[in-house]
Design an enzyme around this catalytic site. Sequence first.
Site, PDB file in Angstrom:
ATOM      1  N   GLU A  85       0.931  -1.100  -0.043  1.00  4.33           N
ATOM      2  CA  GLU A  85       0.019  -0.026  -0.125  1.00  4.33           C
ATOM      3  C   GLU A  85       0.966   1.079  -0.113  1.00  4.33           C
ATOM      4  O   GLU A  85       1.053   2.085  -0.908  1.00  4.33           O
ATOM      5  CB  GLU A  85      -0.971  -0.006   1.245  1.00  4.33           C
ATOM      6  CG  GLU A  85      -1.956   1.237   1.175  1.00  4.33           C
ATOM      7  CD  GLU A  85      -2.636   1.181   2.748  1.00  4.33           C
ATOM      8  OE1 GLU A  85      -2.273   0.567   3.769  1.00  4.33           O
ATOM      9  OE2 GLU A  85      -3.649   2.004   2.758  1.00  4.33           O
ATOM     10  N   ASP A  91     -12.100   1.668   4.319  1.00  4.91           N
ATOM     11  CA  ASP A  91     -12.655   2.312   5.418  1.00  4.91           C
ATOM     12  C   ASP A  91     -13.495   3.412   4.792  1.00  4.91           C
ATOM     13  O   ASP A  91     -13.209   4.435   4.773  1.00  4.91           O
ATOM     14  CB  ASP A  91     -11.648   3.056   6.259  1.00  4.91           C
ATOM     15  CG  ASP A  91     -10.360   2.143   6.678  1.00  4.91           C
ATOM     16  OD1 ASP A  91     -10.836   1.244   7.445  1.00  4.91           O
ATOM     17  OD2 ASP A  91      -9.276   1.898   6.128  1.00  4.91           O
TER      18      ASP A  91
HETATM   19  N1  ADE Z   1      -6.492  -0.164   8.993  1.00  5.44           N
HETATM   20  C1  ADE Z   1      -7.542   0.169   8.486  1.00  5.44           C
HETATM   21  N2  ADE Z   1      -7.363   0.684   7.193  1.00  5.44           N
HETATM   22  C2  ADE Z   1      -6.075   0.583   6.792  1.00  5.44           C
HETATM   23  C3  ADE Z   1      -5.288   0.560   5.644  1.00  5.44           C
HETATM   24  N3  ADE Z   1      -5.872   1.100   4.536  1.00  5.44           N
HETATM   25  N4  ADE Z   1      -3.997   0.179   5.642  1.00  5.44           N
HETATM   26  C4  ADE Z   1      -3.292  -0.272   6.735  1.00  5.44           C
HETATM   27  N5  ADE Z   1      -4.050  -0.535   7.874  1.00  5.44           N
HETATM   28  C5  ADE Z   1      -5.598  -0.235   7.985  1.00  5.44           C
HETATM   29 ZN    ZN Z   2      -7.108  -1.951   4.658  1.00  8.26          ZN
END
Ligand code: ADE
Ligand code: ZN
Length: 340
Positions: A200, A279
């Site tokens: 990410e 999220d």
């Molecule tokens: N916890 C909640 N969303 C997250 C994300 N996008 N990356 C890492 N941890 C997370």
């Molecule tokens: Zn996540």
Amino acid sequence: MNPVANLACLLPKAELHLHIEGTLEPELAFRLAARHGVSLPYADVEALRAAYDFSDLQSFLDLYYAGANVLRTEADFYDLTHAYLARAHADNLRHVEIFFDPQTHTERGVAFEEVLGGIRRALLEAEREWGISFKVIMSFLRHLSEADALATLEEARPHLHRIDGIGLDSSEMGHPPSKFARVFAECRELGLPVVAHAGEEGPPEYIEEALDLLRVKRIDHGVRALESEALMQRLVDEQIPLTVCPLSNVKLKVYDDMSMHSLRKMLARGVKVTINSDDPAYFGGYVNANFVACVESLGLTEAEVIKLARNSIEASWLDSARRDALLAAIDDTVEEWRAR
Ligand code: ADE
Ligand code: ZN
């Protein structure tokens, strides 16, 4: 609406990357704060929503963990999960695989059973009422130690028959998958399927570690794989699914804007990409909003949105009977849409 975006919204789909704590909408946060007689450091819902302006993953996580403080009882977790599932139903999701972070709650003194019990009560109800099947993924926080994760696994032992798999999330940089090799080995020995956030913000090497050391069969995010041609070829050859979260990536500045997102490029390269909301309360939309944003900014075609919907089912942990039924439901929807 753009007809392809319309099709994307109508298609039966699965969501495979969703943090239940990340579905806490400001309205519910204020309701729960009032329920528990605690005050939030924001004047109102609009002020809280205005604070959702992030510079990177950590700036989001700071707010996300602070927000979780209003989640205290079984009823809170039920209300949170029920609200998410109503959105999922409206988006034509037929299956969800959702993360929960027990450490975020148990370290504040909330019992494991309150968390899992409330989440599962809402999931079981949605399965009965809306036919949404589900898997529950217990996720370890990677900014904490492996010893903490091992202790959490011990705490989870009496509940493992109600937990379908294991994940790894939170601050990625400086917390490589290798830090959790032993606890993941233990989880695999227990027969639990494993996934991990990787690539990410972290480099392609973190994705390779997740595959080689944690032995995950699916990667959460994984967008930085594009920086390594060898890794891209491996993802294609082994058909390793990536649970990509486009609106999340833009909100957390992984990409400057949606038109820069690599989702379409990865799909064209043959990577098994899926679209997810991560999220959604913090990032501006649920699964359909993510599809619409990708159709509008990347110009996804009819064939591509169908492929993405099919990928979401194929990359799930569903058994083959339910998988086949949902793939057939996609075919039916496409046929109806073409005949409209
Ligand atoms: N916890 C909640 N969303 C997250 C994300 N996008 N990356 C890492 N941890 C997370
Ligand atoms: Zn996540």
